[in-house]
Design an enzyme around this catalytic site. Structure first.
Site, PDB file in Angstrom:
ATOM      1  CD  GLU A  40      73.366 -74.619  37.578  1.00  0.00           C
ATOM      2  OE1 GLU A  40      72.701 -73.770  38.228  1.00  0.00           O
ATOM      3  OE2 GLU A  40      74.161 -75.418  38.119  1.00  0.00           O
ATOM      4  NE  ARG A  44      71.517 -67.100  39.447  1.00  0.00           N
ATOM      5  CZ  ARG A  44      72.599 -67.096  40.213  1.00  0.00           C
ATOM      6  NH1 ARG A  44      73.414 -66.053  40.173  1.00  0.00           N
ATOM      7  NH2 ARG A  44      72.876 -68.116  40.996  1.00  0.00           N
ATOM      8  CE  LYS A 128      73.067 -74.310  43.282  1.00  0.00           C
ATOM      9  NZ  LYS A 128      72.716 -73.560  42.072  1.00  0.00           N
TER      10      LYS A 128
END
Length: 207
Positions: A40, A44, A128
């Site tokens: 993943e 960011r 998640k």
């Protein structure tokens, strides 16, 4: 496709923040050589999208996903870059609608029973759980499993080699996400041998 169907290998997914997109391919190769088949790459940093594109184009055996996907525009961007799944720490109606249109496997985030149920009613049986340790950890997920057995989780946040096994032992955990496998300092030093070793340890733990 249900996102849970993608995770057929070791149940640990490295979650990485990449500052230099040039490191993405050797990182993915090191993880794959260590036995981990999914990554993943978070959005960011400004390099995140390019890093996804590089891995998707150069390391086809790696299941590359996009993390921190927060808007409809980002759904389109990561899909065009070659991401095979996307992850978000939460969710919104606009984001879920965009994912429905794109038909991109998606793992939305939930941290309360109400959020879990709302996502379940939208068809999301894999969610998640973030930030896992701060939001209640193993005990909280175990408690959620009794009244809401239809949902499984990908906990992320505060998970390390020390506590990973406790999460993996839960019946309602499909896989876990962790940043300890590719620490920023090790990545910056281009220590891919060290990352390969950490990946191998994680793969044994998650098998």
């Amino acid at each position: 496709m249900n996102a849970a169907e993608l995770f057929t290998g070791p149940r640990i997914v490295p979650v990485v923040v990449i500052e230099d997109a040039g490191l993405a391919v050797p990182l993915a190769e090191a993880l794959l050589e260590g036995g981990l088949r999914a990554i993943e790459i978070t959005l960011r940093t400004a390099s995140g999208l390019t890093a996804i594109e590089k891995v998707a184009g150069s390391v086809p055996d790696m299941l590359v996903g996009a993390g921190s996907v927060r808007s409809a525009g980002q759904v389109t961007d990561v899909q065009n870059a070659g991401a095979r799944f996307a992850v978000c720490p939460g969710s919104s109606s606009a984001l879920l609608d965009a994912v429905d249109v794109a038909k991109l496997p998606f793992i939305p985030g939930a941290a309360t029973a109400s959020e879990v149920l709302n996502l379940l009613h939208r068809g999301y049986s894999l969610q998640k759980f973030f930030p896992a340790e701060l939001a209640g950890g193993v005990g909280y997920l175990q408690a959620l499993g009794a009244p809401i057995p239809e949902v499984s989780f990908m906990p992320t946040g505060g998970i390390s080699q020390r506590n990973a096994a406790a999460y993996l032992d839960l019946a309602n955990v499909t896989c876990i996400g962790g940043s300890w496998i590719a620490p920023p300092a090790m990545l910056a030093d281009r220590d891919f041998d060290g990352i390969r070793k950490l990946a191998a340890e994680a793969a044994r733990l998650g098998s």
